[in-house]
Enzyme design. Sequence first.
Site, PDB file in Angstrom:
ATOM      1  CG  HIS A   7      76.682  41.279 140.355  1.00 47.42           C
ATOM      2  ND1 HIS A   7      76.966  41.404 139.017  1.00 47.42           N
ATOM      3  CD2 HIS A   7      76.405  39.972 140.567  1.00 47.42           C
ATOM      4  CE1 HIS A   7      76.848  40.230 138.434  1.00 47.42           C
ATOM      5  NE2 HIS A   7      76.513  39.343 139.353  1.00 47.42           N
ATOM      6  NE  ARG A   8      79.744  38.770 137.717  1.00 53.82           N
ATOM      7  CZ  ARG A   8      79.505  38.592 136.430  1.00 53.82           C
ATOM      8  NH1 ARG A   8      80.330  39.120 135.532  1.00 53.82           N
ATOM      9  NH2 ARG A   8      78.475  37.880 136.017  1.00 53.82           N
ATOM     10  CD  GLU A  34      78.040  37.525 143.051  1.00 53.73           C
ATOM     11  OE1 GLU A  34      77.881  36.422 142.473  1.00 53.73           O
ATOM     12  OE2 GLU A  34      78.678  38.471 142.513  1.00 53.73           O
ATOM     13  CG  ASP A  36      80.988  35.014 140.521  1.00 58.14           C
ATOM     14  OD1 ASP A  36      79.848  34.540 140.632  1.00 58.14           O
ATOM     15  OD2 ASP A  36      81.205  36.193 140.174  1.00 58.14           O
ATOM     16  CG  HIS A  49      81.203  35.375 136.296  1.00 56.78           C
ATOM     17  ND1 HIS A  49      80.922  34.965 135.005  1.00 56.78           N
ATOM     18  CD2 HIS A  49      80.030  35.311 136.968  1.00 56.78           C
ATOM     19  CE1 HIS A  49      79.638  34.679 134.901  1.00 56.78           C
ATOM     20  NE2 HIS A  49      79.073  34.883 136.081  1.00 56.78           N
ATOM     21  CD  GLU A 108      77.035  32.527 141.136  1.00 56.60           C
ATOM     22  OE1 GLU A 108      76.778  31.831 140.122  1.00 56.60           O
ATOM     23  OE2 GLU A 108      76.922  33.759 141.164  1.00 56.60           O
ATOM     24  CE  LYS A 110      79.885  31.282 137.843  1.00 50.84           C
ATOM     25  NZ  LYS A 110      78.596  31.896 137.476  1.00 50.84           N
ATOM     26  CG  ASP A 228      76.931  44.927 137.546  1.00 49.53           C
ATOM     27  OD1 ASP A 228      77.330  43.980 138.262  1.00 49.53           O
ATOM     28  OD2 ASP A 228      76.453  44.756 136.403  1.00 49.53           O
TER      29      ASP A 228
END
Length: 241
Positions: A7-8, A34, A36, A49, A108, A110, A228
Amino acid sequence: MTMIFGHRGAAGTSPENTMISFKEAIHAGADGIELDVHLSKDQIPVVIHDETVNRTTNGTGYVKDHLAEELIRLNAGRLFNEEAPIPLLKDVLKWACESEKPFIINIELKNNMIEYSNIEEIVIQLVKEHKLSERIILSSFNHSSMVQALKTDPVIETALLYSDGIYKPYDYARRAGARAIHPLMRTVKNELINQARENSVAVRPFTVNDEEEMRTLFEWGASAFFTDYPEKAVRIRESIT
């Protein structure tokens, strides 16, 4: 096998949404990352993000109000006392192309708070230029945007993000043409995963940092989850398989 997405990147141990974080996640054994994406003032996809640069960088203001060349000069590693620029999406995709290990990238969009005109078309064009369509998942809390993405490219995989319970979300996803749902972990039950599987819809919960929740998702056979701490997730998966 339940896949693991950083995640990120590896946001628990390195500056989120930076090349440092992405490389750490893949090195740890994650199956994908992943990230953003927002658009800069000059309509260039940048990886960050928040709608503003205030929290994660040494700058201030909205992403949309800065040129890309201004954004990449900011330090996105500030919270970890590291030097790490905000990446451009094209640079992440270039790295993915050159990587010896193929991995999936969940992008993703945003655009649930700020409407970025043509963000779907701009991002998909970049993906096609790098010949990465088969390794990309587009996701968003803006479900209309995912429908628009499929109009732009009917082949690309889309996923619907949500934080509150949806009645039969797999039916809802199929009506929107999405192949996956990405729900907040607390909304996920084993029954949901089983029903979604029967309807050919993948379930990838976020953000799963608790070890027991990870073990539960492995046991339930979730398609994947976002964490994370990909290194921890990989260690747990290896211990039970």
